[in-house]
Design a protein around this motif. Structure first.
Motif, PDB file in Angstrom:
ATOM      1  N   ALA A 159      -8.488  -2.869   2.471  1.00 13.11           N
ATOM      2  CA  ALA A 159      -9.414  -1.657   2.600  1.00 13.11           C
ATOM      3  C   ALA A 159     -10.575  -2.261   2.089  1.00 13.11           C
ATOM      4  CB  ALA A 159      -8.803  -0.643   1.574  1.00 13.11           C
ATOM      5  N   ALA A 160     -11.959  -1.325   2.172  1.00 13.54           N
ATOM      6  CA  ALA A 160     -13.081  -1.900   1.821  1.00 13.54           C
ATOM      7  C   ALA A 160     -13.132  -2.102   0.432  1.00 13.54           C
ATOM      8  CB  ALA A 160     -14.118  -0.690   2.299  1.00 13.54           C
ATOM      9  N   SER A 214      -7.429   4.633  -2.682  1.00  9.90           N
ATOM     10  CA  SER A 214      -7.801   5.817  -1.805  1.00  9.90           C
ATOM     11  C   SER A 214      -7.268   5.830  -0.395  1.00  9.90           C
ATOM     12  CB  SER A 214      -9.138   5.976  -2.062  1.00  9.90           C
ATOM     13  OG  SER A 214      -9.958   5.145  -1.456  1.00  9.90           O
ATOM     14  N   ASP A 215      -7.336   4.644   0.086  1.00  4.95           N
ATOM     15  CA  ASP A 215      -7.189   4.577   1.693  1.00  4.95           C
ATOM     16  C   ASP A 215      -5.587   4.498   1.997  1.00  4.95           C
ATOM     17  OD1 ASP A 215      -9.668   5.357   2.355  1.00  4.95           O
ATOM     18  OD2 ASP A 215     -10.243   3.130   2.443  1.00  4.95           O
ATOM     19  N   SER A 222      -7.311  -4.204  -5.947  1.00  2.00           N
ATOM     20  CA  SER A 222      -6.426  -3.359  -6.902  1.00  2.00           C
ATOM     21  C   SER A 222      -5.058  -3.851  -6.734  1.00  2.00           C
ATOM     22  CB  SER A 222      -6.684  -1.883  -6.071  1.00  2.00           C
ATOM     23  OG  SER A 222      -7.637  -1.381  -6.052  1.00  2.00           O
ATOM     24  N   GLU A 280      -7.489  -1.962  -1.092  1.00  2.00           N
ATOM     25  CA  GLU A 280      -8.356  -3.077  -1.642  1.00  2.00           C
ATOM     26  C   GLU A 280      -7.508  -4.094  -2.216  1.00  2.00           C
ATOM     27  OE1 GLU A 280     -12.397  -3.491  -4.418  1.00  2.00           O
ATOM     28  OE2 GLU A 280     -11.238  -1.844  -4.469  1.00  2.00           O
ATOM     29  N   HIS A 292       0.748  -1.176  -0.007  1.00  2.00           N
ATOM     30  CA  HIS A 292      -0.193   0.064  -0.074  1.00  2.00           C
ATOM     31  C   HIS A 292       0.680   1.307   0.149  1.00  2.00           C
ATOM     32  CE1 HIS A 292       0.836  -0.559   4.283  1.00  2.00           C
ATOM     33  NE2 HIS A 292       0.851   0.909   4.299  1.00  2.00           N
ATOM     34  N   GLY A 317     -14.230  -1.442  -3.079  1.00  2.00           N
ATOM     35  CA  GLY A 317     -14.421  -0.040  -3.829  1.00  2.00           C
ATOM     36  C   GLY A 317     -13.455   0.809  -3.634  1.00  2.00           C
ATOM     37  N   ALA A 318     -12.545   0.557  -2.526  1.00  3.38           N
ATOM     38  CA  ALA A 318     -11.951   1.607  -2.179  1.00  3.38           C
ATOM     39  C   ALA A 318     -10.839   1.927  -3.048  1.00  3.38           C
ATOM     40  CB  ALA A 318     -11.382   1.499  -0.637  1.00  3.38           C
ATOM     41  N   HIS A 350     -12.684  -1.969   8.266  1.00  2.00           N
ATOM     42  CA  HIS A 350     -11.985  -1.636   7.157  1.00  2.00           C
ATOM     43  C   HIS A 350     -12.088   0.068   7.116  1.00  2.00           C
ATOM     44  CE1 HIS A 350     -13.103  -5.641   5.879  1.00  2.00           C
ATOM     45  NE2 HIS A 350     -11.935  -5.619   5.282  1.00  2.00           N
ATOM     46  N   ALA A 351     -12.628   0.939   8.186  1.00  2.00           N
ATOM     47  CA  ALA A 351     -12.579   1.974   8.106  1.00  2.00           C
ATOM     48  C   ALA A 351     -11.687   2.918   9.047  1.00  2.00           C
ATOM     49  CB  ALA A 351     -14.281   2.484   8.307  1.00  2.00           C
ATOM     50  N   ARG A 399      -4.092   1.147   4.353  1.00  2.00           N
ATOM     51  CA  ARG A 399      -4.777  -0.089   3.586  1.00  2.00           C
ATOM     52  C   ARG A 399      -4.893   0.168   2.143  1.00  2.00           C
ATOM     53  NH1 ARG A 399      -8.180  -2.764   7.236  1.00  2.00           N
ATOM     54  NH2 ARG A 399      -8.544  -1.623   9.384  1.00  2.00           N
TER      55      ARG A 399
END
Length: 210
Positions: free
Chosen positions: A142-143, A149-150, A161, A158, A104, A145-146, A187-188, A156
């Motif tokens: 990550a969640a 971006s996180d 990805s 996804e 990441h 759809g993320a 995941h948040a 994190r």
């Protein structure tokens, strides 16, 4: 670190065995470097690769790995540091490249400041590994759809990805494991949050260079 059963399973998952040539990227305290050193034995070798992007950290990551390499019985370990995208010039071809909780970071400002990107690093790894070699990635999930971006805020990424980016470099997914999954991870929150630290939902992928 993980309990002994998970450590053993991860080493098997990574296909690290006696005689293997392994590159441990961003080795941290060197725990994985030591484990791999024990497994590959005198006929194998472990490159403890410290990215130049983090070499300035106050805990002296390069010096620590050089000290590790001088420990009794660590003759098969070499400490190396270079820019991430120059890994192919700094390290010898390998059977396994191990990336634990670091992928990441390829999407963070710190790592990208010297020109590294996920695409460039993945291609460098592809060129470095021997045919049939394994690129093994374990990271905080990550969640859905993320995407990436996180990566900066929560550390994190996804899993989908990760797979998409690595396959774009020419790798083929060989195996994935749910051994480190945690369905209770929200995941948040940041991976260092006491509520989840050490227990994050993690993906584990083994990609192979055809």
């Amino acid at each position: 670190m993980y309990d002994q059963s998970k450590l053993s399973e991860l080493i098997r998952f990574a296909r690290v065995e006696a005689g293997s040539a392994v590159i441990d990227v961003y080795p941290g305290d060197g725990d994985w470097t030591r484990l791999f050193s024990d497994v590959v034995g005198p006929e194998g070798r472990v490159t403890s690769f410290v990215p130049a992007e983090v070499a300035h950290f106050k805990n002296d990551p390069v010096g620590r790995m050089r000290t590790l390499a001088k420990e009794p019985g660590r003759e098969n370990v070499a400490a190396v540091s270079a820019d991430l995208v120059a890994i192919g010039e700094a390290a010898q071809p390998a059977d396994v490249l191990w990336l634990h909780l670091f992928y990441h970071d390829l999407h963070t400002a710190l790592i990208q400041a010297r020109g590294a990107t996920a695409a460039r690093f993945n291609r460098a790894v592809y060129d470095l590994l021997k045919p049939g070699g394994s690129y093994v990635i374990v990271d905080h999930a990550a969640a859905v759809g993320a995407g990436a971006s996180d990566a900066q805020s929560l550390h994190r990424i996804e899993p989908a990805s990760v797979r998409e980016e690595v396959e774009a470099a020419g790798f083929v997914l060989d195996a994935e494991s749910a051994m480190l999954a945690n369905k209770d991870d929200p995941h948040a929150i940041k991976v260092f949050d006491p509520a989840i630290k050490g227990e994050t939902d993690r993906c584990a992928y083994r990609f192979v260079k055809p």
